[in-house]
Write an enzyme that holds these catalytic residues in place. Sequence first.
Site, mmCIF file in Angstrom:
data_model
loop_
_atom_site.group_PDB
_atom_site.id
_atom_site.type_symbol
_atom_site.label_atom_id
_atom_site.label_comp_id
_atom_site.label_asym_id
_atom_site.label_seq_id
_atom_site.Cartn_x
_atom_site.Cartn_y
_atom_site.Cartn_z
ATOM 1 N N CYS A 1 0.810 -1.227 0.000
ATOM 2 C CA CYS A 1 0.000 0.000 0.000
ATOM 3 C C CYS A 1 0.841 1.273 0.000
ATOM 4 O O CYS A 1 0.319 2.353 -0.279
ATOM 5 C CB CYS A 1 -0.950 0.006 1.190
ATOM 6 S SG CYS A 1 -2.099 -1.372 1.141
ATOM 7 N N HIS B 1 -3.367 7.248 2.055
ATOM 8 C CA HIS B 1 -3.758 5.934 1.550
ATOM 9 C C HIS B 1 -5.113 5.535 2.120
ATOM 10 O O HIS B 1 -5.355 5.646 3.320
ATOM 11 C CB HIS B 1 -2.690 4.908 1.926
ATOM 12 C CG HIS B 1 -3.144 3.508 1.693
ATOM 13 N ND1 HIS B 1 -3.566 3.092 0.460
ATOM 14 C CD2 HIS B 1 -3.270 2.446 2.523
ATOM 15 C CE1 HIS B 1 -3.932 1.820 0.532
ATOM 16 N NE2 HIS B 1 -3.767 1.408 1.780
ATOM 17 N N ASN C 1 -9.792 -0.390 -0.609
ATOM 18 C CA ASN C 1 -8.335 -0.255 -0.510
ATOM 19 C C ASN C 1 -7.705 -0.829 -1.781
ATOM 20 O O ASN C 1 -7.715 -2.035 -1.989
ATOM 21 C CB ASN C 1 -7.846 -1.006 0.731
ATOM 22 C CG ASN C 1 -6.328 -0.955 0.893
ATOM 23 O OD1 ASN C 1 -5.609 -0.528 -0.008
ATOM 24 N ND2 ASN C 1 -5.850 -1.395 2.047
HETATM 25 N N1 COA Z 1 -18.459 -8.371 9.371
HETATM 26 C C1 COA Z 1 -18.965 -8.534 10.608
HETATM 27 N N2 COA Z 1 -18.187 -8.699 11.693
HETATM 28 C C2 COA Z 1 -16.856 -8.689 11.516
HETATM 29 C C3 COA Z 1 -16.273 -8.528 10.251
HETATM 30 C C4 COA Z 1 -17.140 -8.360 9.155
HETATM 31 N N3 COA Z 1 -16.700 -8.186 7.881
HETATM 32 N N4 COA Z 1 -14.918 -8.545 10.373
HETATM 33 C C5 COA Z 1 -14.678 -8.723 11.687
HETATM 34 N N5 COA Z 1 -15.840 -8.808 12.377
HETATM 35 C C6 COA Z 1 -16.046 -8.979 13.806
HETATM 36 C C7 COA Z 1 -14.901 -9.707 14.460
HETATM 37 O O1 COA Z 1 -15.061 -11.101 14.392
HETATM 38 C C8 COA Z 1 -15.002 -9.193 15.880
HETATM 39 O O2 COA Z 1 -16.016 -9.894 16.550
HETATM 40 P P1 COA Z 1 -15.859 -10.264 18.124
HETATM 41 O O3 COA Z 1 -15.784 -8.948 18.814
HETATM 42 O O4 COA Z 1 -17.096 -11.035 18.391
HETATM 43 O O5 COA Z 1 -14.596 -11.048 18.215
HETATM 44 C C9 COA Z 1 -15.471 -7.751 15.717
HETATM 45 O O6 COA Z 1 -16.066 -7.689 14.402
HETATM 46 C C10 COA Z 1 -14.366 -6.733 15.806
HETATM 47 O O7 COA Z 1 -13.284 -7.192 14.981
HETATM 48 P P2 COA Z 1 -11.997 -6.322 14.760
HETATM 49 O O8 COA Z 1 -11.092 -7.041 13.830
HETATM 50 O O9 COA Z 1 -11.452 -5.908 16.083
HETATM 51 O O10 COA Z 1 -12.670 -5.060 14.029
HETATM 52 P P3 COA Z 1 -12.051 -3.676 13.717
HETATM 53 O O11 COA Z 1 -12.910 -2.615 14.217
HETATM 54 O O12 COA Z 1 -10.587 -3.620 14.067
HETATM 55 O O13 COA Z 1 -12.153 -3.607 12.138
HETATM 56 C C11 COA Z 1 -10.714 -3.879 10.250
HETATM 57 C C12 COA Z 1 -11.479 -4.587 11.357
HETATM 58 C C13 COA Z 1 -9.972 -4.922 9.449
HETATM 59 C C14 COA Z 1 -11.707 -3.143 9.369
HETATM 60 C C15 COA Z 1 -9.734 -2.866 10.888
HETATM 61 O O14 COA Z 1 -9.013 -3.500 11.912
HETATM 62 C C16 COA Z 1 -8.779 -2.280 9.903
HETATM 63 O O15 COA Z 1 -9.163 -1.565 9.005
HETATM 64 N N6 COA Z 1 -7.469 -2.545 10.101
HETATM 65 C C17 COA Z 1 -6.449 -2.037 9.242
HETATM 66 C C18 COA Z 1 -6.404 -2.869 8.013
HETATM 67 C C19 COA Z 1 -5.473 -2.300 7.023
HETATM 68 O O16 COA Z 1 -5.215 -1.138 7.033
HETATM 69 N N7 COA Z 1 -4.980 -3.167 6.161
HETATM 70 C C20 COA Z 1 -4.177 -2.801 5.075
HETATM 71 C C21 COA Z 1 -2.939 -2.118 5.501
HETATM 72 S S1 COA Z 1 -2.643 -0.932 4.298
#
Ligand code: COA
Length: 339
Positions: free
Chosen positions: A110, A257, A287
């Site tokens: 990214c 980004h 993304n």
């Molecule tokens: N739909 C519904 N629930 C989901 C889900 C989805 N698509 N993805 C995860 N969950 C659930 C998880 O299982 C978790 O449930 P639990 O609390 O019962 O365990 C809950 O939602 C929270 O999960 P979490 O991973 O902590 O969510 P989050 O708020 O951190 O959001 C991302 C997840 C991936 C969107 C976020 O962490 C993110 O954007 N991270 C950065 C990713 C990134 O930048 N990647 C590329 C680098 S350039």
Amino acid sequence: MAAVIEGIGAWLPPRIVTNDDLCTTLDSTHEWIETRTGISERRMVSEGMSTRDLAVEAGVRALKSAGAATVDAVVLATTSFDRLCPAVAPEVAHLLGLGTVPAFDLTSACSGFLYGLATSGGLIASGVADRVLFIGAEAFTTLVNPEDRGTAPIFGDGAGAVVLRRGDADEPGALGVFDLGSDGARADLLAIPAGGSRQRSASAGLGHDTVPVEDWYLRMEGRPLFQQAVERMAESSRGVLDRTGWSVADVDWFVGHQANVRIVNAVADELELARDRVAVNIGRVGNTLAASVPLLLNDIAHTGALRPGHRVLLSAFGAGLSWGSTVLTWPDIPVEAVR
Ligand code: COA
């Protein structure tokens, strides 16, 4: 001497996939995806379309915007190669009718657009080239497990490109100082384990595959990445602003980004940058890794929100880990809409 942006172009594959489309097979909801990421829809390549095709379309538009028929080099940032070998860039140069110019790929996930800008500028500074076509293109959705709700909603396909030419540091469009960094200690936070020299298929001649199928897909630890993304982009942005002598108030647009709208907003908050100066298009593209920043620049320049003379702060973060930032003053160049 400086590398100056003289053209920009971008392209999205026509296939629109909404959150509701995804959720017909994924254990998730439109509301969850939109609230947690800011994404409503993304584009995906159709069968038979690859990174090369996206790159060519963006390249055509950037060359047209620059009014350039030739370049001295083609650089392509991608983490979704058409094949493990060879690089995509030579074929893209060929298809664009650019002949036998030097052409190579660069992989920095990214942050690929920032690393690629610095590298392309370096080709100009070293005298290798007077004009470079630099493209960020990704068909990364082909590497994401469609059944993994943690990653499948996040990514989209697309391409963006700029033409850089030799010019002066005080011209509009001149690339400013760069801040680039990496942290390989956290390499496993975002990785596709299989396919490389460390873990490759041993099936040739054996009649079975020793690599578990999930290892061919992206693995991501969202939470620590989120935190790293905010920290690194904010720190890197501050670094280039300090070295340029700009204050936060001097920035007309923060073009960060597009990994998650909450990440972009959190970086802006860290920098104490008003939300109306934060560019966002993740809602309709997701993304797109190395294509993210040029797609966003193209979008806001086309709507007229980004105008010639505006001061822009660019920043990106991604797998590696890797990150980078730079600044520029937006030039007066034609910009075509990306539909
Ligand atoms: N739909 C519904 N629930 C989901 C889900 C989805 N698509 N993805 C995860 N969950 C659930 C998880 O299982 C978790 O449930 P639990 O609390 O019962 O365990 C809950 O939602 C929270 O999960 P979490 O991973 O902590 O969510 P989050 O708020 O951190 O959001 C991302 C997840 C991936 C969107 C976020 O962490 C993110 O954007 N991270 C950065 C990713 C990134 O930048 N990647 C590329 C680098 S350039």
